[in-house]
Design a protein around this motif. Structure first.
Motif, PDB file in Angstrom:
ATOM      1  N   TYR A 118      22.812  18.804 -15.751  1.00  0.00           N
ATOM      2  CA  TYR A 118      21.803  19.557 -15.004  1.00  0.00           C
ATOM      3  C   TYR A 118      20.399  19.423 -15.607  1.00  0.00           C
ATOM      4  CZ  TYR A 118      19.659  23.876 -13.061  1.00  0.00           C
ATOM      5  OH  TYR A 118      18.849  24.789 -12.443  1.00  0.00           O
ATOM      6  N   GLN A 119      20.316  19.483 -16.937  1.00  0.00           N
ATOM      7  CA  GLN A 119      19.020  19.605 -17.607  1.00  0.00           C
ATOM      8  C   GLN A 119      18.043  18.460 -17.340  1.00  0.00           C
ATOM      9  OE1 GLN A 119      18.539  22.895 -18.181  1.00  0.00           O
ATOM     10  NE2 GLN A 119      17.495  22.264 -20.039  1.00  0.00           N
ATOM     11  N   PRO A 120      18.457  17.191 -17.403  1.00  0.00           N
ATOM     12  CA  PRO A 120      17.482  16.121 -17.126  1.00  0.00           C
ATOM     13  C   PRO A 120      16.854  16.225 -15.739  1.00  0.00           C
ATOM     14  CG  PRO A 120      19.421  15.217 -18.203  1.00  0.00           C
ATOM     15  CD  PRO A 120      19.760  16.639 -17.843  1.00  0.00           C
ATOM     16  N   SER A 121      17.644  16.611 -14.744  1.00  0.00           N
ATOM     17  CA  SER A 121      17.086  16.781 -13.400  1.00  0.00           C
ATOM     18  C   SER A 121      16.124  17.964 -13.362  1.00  0.00           C
ATOM     19  CB  SER A 121      18.217  17.006 -12.382  1.00  0.00           C
ATOM     20  OG  SER A 121      18.967  15.829 -12.192  1.00  0.00           O
ATOM     21  N   ARG A 122      16.473  19.044 -14.036  1.00  0.00           N
ATOM     22  CA  ARG A 122      15.610  20.226 -14.049  1.00  0.00           C
ATOM     23  C   ARG A 122      14.251  19.910 -14.666  1.00  0.00           C
ATOM     24  NH1 ARG A 122      13.644  24.374 -16.989  1.00  0.00           N
ATOM     25  NH2 ARG A 122      14.372  23.557 -18.980  1.00  0.00           N
ATOM     26  N   LEU A 123      14.262  19.197 -15.777  1.00  0.00           N
ATOM     27  CA  LEU A 123      13.003  18.894 -16.457  1.00  0.00           C
ATOM     28  C   LEU A 123      12.172  17.876 -15.683  1.00  0.00           C
ATOM     29  CD1 LEU A 123      14.242  18.734 -20.158  1.00  0.00           C
ATOM     30  CD2 LEU A 123      12.841  20.515 -19.118  1.00  0.00           C
ATOM     31  N   SER A 124      12.832  16.853 -15.142  1.00  0.00           N
ATOM     32  CA  SER A 124      12.067  15.792 -14.479  1.00  0.00           C
ATOM     33  C   SER A 124      11.642  16.168 -13.061  1.00  0.00           C
ATOM     34  CB  SER A 124      12.874  14.487 -14.457  1.00  0.00           C
ATOM     35  OG  SER A 124      14.131  14.670 -13.843  1.00  0.00           O
ATOM     36  N   ILE A 125      12.180  17.258 -12.524  1.00  0.00           N
ATOM     37  CA  ILE A 125      11.747  17.691 -11.197  1.00  0.00           C
ATOM     38  C   ILE A 125      10.500  18.573 -11.274  1.00  0.00           C
ATOM     39  CG2 ILE A 125      12.925  19.932 -10.855  1.00  0.00           C
ATOM     40  CD1 ILE A 125      13.889  18.904  -8.157  1.00  0.00           C
ATOM     41  N   LEU A 126      10.225  19.106 -12.454  1.00  0.00           N
ATOM     42  CA  LEU A 126       9.102  20.039 -12.607  1.00  0.00           C
ATOM     43  C   LEU A 126       7.759  19.434 -12.195  1.00  0.00           C
ATOM     44  CD1 LEU A 126       8.478  22.944 -13.484  1.00  0.00           C
ATOM     45  CD2 LEU A 126       8.111  22.081 -15.803  1.00  0.00           C
ATOM     46  N   PRO A 127       7.455  18.177 -12.544  1.00  0.00           N
ATOM     47  CA  PRO A 127       6.162  17.617 -12.117  1.00  0.00           C
ATOM     48  C   PRO A 127       5.982  17.540 -10.611  1.00  0.00           C
ATOM     49  CG  PRO A 127       7.131  16.291 -13.873  1.00  0.00           C
ATOM     50  CD  PRO A 127       8.181  17.246 -13.426  1.00  0.00           C
ATOM     51  N   HIS A 128       7.069  17.627  -9.851  1.00  0.00           N
ATOM     52  CA  HIS A 128       6.992  17.540  -8.405  1.00  0.00           C
ATOM     53  C   HIS A 128       6.845  18.906  -7.735  1.00  0.00           C
ATOM     54  CE1 HIS A 128       8.225  13.479  -9.291  1.00  0.00           C
ATOM     55  NE2 HIS A 128       9.345  13.930  -9.821  1.00  0.00           N
ATOM     56  N   LEU A 129       6.809  19.954  -8.552  1.00  0.00           N
ATOM     57  CA  LEU A 129       6.683  21.307  -8.001  1.00  0.00           C
ATOM     58  C   LEU A 129       5.254  21.835  -8.060  1.00  0.00           C
ATOM     59  CD1 LEU A 129       9.861  22.983  -9.591  1.00  0.00           C
ATOM     60  CD2 LEU A 129       9.666  21.703  -7.442  1.00  0.00           C
ATOM     61  N   VAL A 130       4.392  21.168  -8.838  1.00  0.00           N
ATOM     62  CA  VAL A 130       3.016  21.625  -9.016  1.00  0.00           C
ATOM     63  C   VAL A 130       2.081  20.418  -8.952  1.00  0.00           C
ATOM     64  CG1 VAL A 130       3.664  23.628 -10.420  1.00  0.00           C
ATOM     65  CG2 VAL A 130       3.186  21.441 -11.537  1.00  0.00           C
ATOM     66  N   GLU A 131       0.792  20.699  -8.932  1.00  0.00           N
ATOM     67  CA  GLU A 131      -0.205  19.629  -8.983  1.00  0.00           C
ATOM     68  C   GLU A 131      -0.306  19.091 -10.411  1.00  0.00           C
ATOM     69  OE1 GLU A 131      -1.501  18.443  -6.324  1.00  0.00           O
ATOM     70  OE2 GLU A 131      -0.641  19.995  -5.028  1.00  0.00           O
ATOM     71  N   PRO A 132      -0.736  17.829 -10.583  1.00  0.00           N
ATOM     72  CA  PRO A 132      -0.803  17.245 -11.930  1.00  0.00           C
ATOM     73  C   PRO A 132      -1.607  18.068 -12.923  1.00  0.00           C
ATOM     74  CG  PRO A 132      -1.095  15.542 -10.270  1.00  0.00           C
ATOM     75  CD  PRO A 132      -1.083  16.846  -9.533  1.00  0.00           C
ATOM     76  N   GLU A 133      -2.719  18.652 -12.480  1.00  0.00           N
ATOM     77  CA  GLU A 133      -3.546  19.425 -13.402  1.00  0.00           C
ATOM     78  C   GLU A 133      -2.916  20.775 -13.760  1.00  0.00           C
ATOM     79  OE1 GLU A 133      -5.015  20.190  -9.171  1.00  0.00           O
ATOM     80  OE2 GLU A 133      -4.349  18.478 -10.389  1.00  0.00           O
ATOM     81  N   GLU A 134      -1.828  21.146 -13.080  1.00  0.00           N
ATOM     82  CA  GLU A 134      -1.156  22.414 -13.346  1.00  0.00           C
ATOM     83  C   GLU A 134       0.101  22.245 -14.194  1.00  0.00           C
ATOM     84  OE1 GLU A 134      -2.287  24.649  -9.134  1.00  0.00           O
ATOM     85  OE2 GLU A 134      -0.479  23.409  -9.277  1.00  0.00           O
ATOM     86  N   LEU A 135       0.378  21.011 -14.589  1.00  0.00           N
ATOM     87  CA  LEU A 135       1.636  20.716 -15.256  1.00  0.00           C
ATOM     88  C   LEU A 135       1.768  21.441 -16.595  1.00  0.00           C
ATOM     89  CD1 LEU A 135       4.255  19.169 -15.099  1.00  0.00           C
ATOM     90  CD2 LEU A 135       3.091  17.169 -16.054  1.00  0.00           C
ATOM     91  N   ALA A 136       0.696  21.474 -17.374  1.00  0.00           N
ATOM     92  CA  ALA A 136       0.755  22.146 -18.674  1.00  0.00           C
ATOM     93  C   ALA A 136       1.059  23.629 -18.507  1.00  0.00           C
ATOM     94  CB  ALA A 136      -0.562  21.954 -19.421  1.00  0.00           C
ATOM     95  N   THR A 137       0.448  24.254 -17.524  1.00  0.00           N
ATOM     96  CA  THR A 137       0.695  25.674 -17.283  1.00  0.00           C
ATOM     97  C   THR A 137       2.130  25.907 -16.816  1.00  0.00           C
ATOM     98  OG1 THR A 137      -1.621  25.994 -16.688  1.00  0.00           O
ATOM     99  CG2 THR A 137      -0.095  27.702 -16.006  1.00  0.00           C
ATOM    100  N   ALA A 138       2.647  25.012 -15.971  1.00  0.00           N
ATOM    101  CA  ALA A 138       4.029  25.143 -15.505  1.00  0.00           C
ATOM    102  C   ALA A 138       5.007  25.045 -16.672  1.00  0.00           C
ATOM    103  CB  ALA A 138       4.334  24.067 -14.462  1.00  0.00           C
ATOM    104  N   ASN A 139       4.753  24.122 -17.595  1.00  0.00           N
ATOM    105  CA  ASN A 139       5.602  24.009 -18.777  1.00  0.00           C
ATOM    106  C   ASN A 139       5.485  25.239 -19.665  1.00  0.00           C
ATOM    107  OD1 ASN A 139       7.153  21.486 -18.905  1.00  0.00           O
ATOM    108  ND2 ASN A 139       5.169  20.486 -18.738  1.00  0.00           N
TER     109      ASN A 139
END
Length: 406
Positions: A118-139
């Motif tokens: 499950y974990q690799p999909s969970r982590l690699s799907i995160l960039p597709h849930l937000v805009e690129p400039e929001e990635l640090a905040t999402a993490n």
């Protein structure tokens, strides 16, 4: 606040809520399983085997999880794993005597195996849930949820089981996976889903992914950091209970205090991480170095409350650093490689943490806990300084190359 702004994305809210529910369920299950083992066997061997079985599946199934994340629909992989875990979590209800201990081993191994998928999909799907400039905040928010899971689990997990019993904990764990799967089903991508490469794109092998990581200085430094940290980090995990029982004579209350402080530290670290989104390289260097220093101070704490504050400070720094490193990986690893890169990171990290915990138990059989803690904290600090500095230098060289090619 940037984190509040990022939470406007319903996909991210669903993902974080799913992580929170299933994470608390995992914690309740772990406490319930250990309580059940002590009740049925009154021995440490069964506990040791169970803890070992929480590490082995990462080695066996982690790499497969990376392939699934890169070559299959990430969302479908996560839904399947959640529903499978919902069924497996109920298997613990069949345990009624010492003769059923094999069900504990099988259930524990199976749950962790599906978590590894499950974990690799969970982590690699995160960039597709937000805009690129929001990635640090999402993490950063994801890191805070991890802290919430630990804080809630440590503070009320034991109380929950004391009031309603281990069976209620197993049922809650099953329901948490079921609810998580339903939330994941509701994920929708307003933009074209970039989570899978085009069918016409040649499929890269693990050898290609490893070669890419080895020849990309920034990625190489981050993976080296996540591989070396567990050498001291696993020992630190063992010391939590040893400090509580042997050094401060605080027993279960001390363990709860320490885990609560660690969880609060991750929450605060995650909330603070987005403030450093524009300085990820410097942030990862300084925060991870400060984490090691705080762990050294923990080994010298005069009271349990000072030790708890030091643990909180170490995880505030560690939470900021982890969020920064994860964001850098997502920025520098191509989309169709991310699942396998995260899988390699998790596999190596979990295996080394397991080995480090075994080494820590052996060292503590003849060495004073504070001395072992000082040595482990020093290892974390030295690795963080050396690798963090190389990461910083790699980033500066990358900037120079971009300027030279402009």
């Amino acid at each position: 606040m940037q984190s509040v702004h990022v939470l406007r994305h319903p996909n991210l809210r669903r993902m974080l809520t799913a992580n929170l529910l299933s994470g608390i369920g995992d914690w309740f299950n772990s406490v319930a399983v250990l309580s059940l083992l002590m009740e049925l066997t009154s021995g440490a061997m069964a506990v040791g085997i169970t803890l070992a079985l929480r590490t082995l599946p990462h080695l066996l199934f982690g790499p497969l999880g990376g392939v699934l994340a890169d070559r299959w629909d990430k969302k479908k992989v996560m839904i399947f794993c959640d529903f499978a875990r919902a069924l497996l979590a109920l298997s613990f209800l069949l345990i009624s005597s010492a003769d059923d201990i094999w069900l504990v081993y099988l259930g524990t191994f199976s749950l962790v195996a599906f978590s590894s998928l499950y974990q690799p999909s969970r982590l690699s799907i995160l960039p597709h849930l937000v805009e690129p400039e929001e990635l640090a905040t999402a993490n950063a928010l994801d890191q805070s949820v991890y802290g919430m899971v630990m804080a809630i689990g440590s503070l009320i997990g034991g109380i929950f089981i004391a009031l309603w019993g281990t069976e209620a904990a197993f049922v809650y764990n099953s329901l948490s996976f079921l609810l998580s799967g339903i939330l994941i089903m509701r994920l929708a991508f307003p933009r074209p889903d970039r989570s899978c490469p085009s069918p016409s794109t040649p499929q890269a092998s693990y050898r290609d992914v490893i070669a890419f990581a080895a020849h990309t200085p920034i990625v190489r430094s981050i993976l080296l950091m996540t591989a070396l940290w567990p050498i001291g980090g696993g020992i630190i995990n063992v010391l939590i209970s040893v400090y509580a029982y042997q050094v401060f004579q605080a027993g279960e209350m001390g363990i709860g205090l320490f885990y609560g402080a660690i969880g609060v530290g991750f929450i605060l670290g995650g909330l603070a991480a987005d403030r450093f989104a524009k300085k990820l390289y410097k942030t990862s260097f300084w925060s991870l170095s400060l984490e090691g220093v705080a762990l050294i101070l923990t080994s010298m704490a005069p009271t349990i409350y000072v030790a708890a504050v030091c643990y909180a400070l170490s995880t505030i720094a560690g939470g900021i650093g982890n969020a920064s490193l994860r964001t850098l990986l997502m920025q520098h690893v191509r989309s169709d490689y991310q699942g396998r890169v995260f899988a390699l990171e998790a596999t190596v990290s979990n295996v080394l943490i397991g080995l480090s915990m075994l080494a820590g138990g052996w060292l503590l059989s003849f060495a004073e806990p504070r001395l072992v803690g000082f040595a482990a904290g020093t290892c974390v600090t030295l690795f963080s300084v050396v690798i963090g500095w190389s990461l910083w230098r790699a980033s500066r060289k990358s900037v120079v190359r971009k300027l030279g090619s402009a």
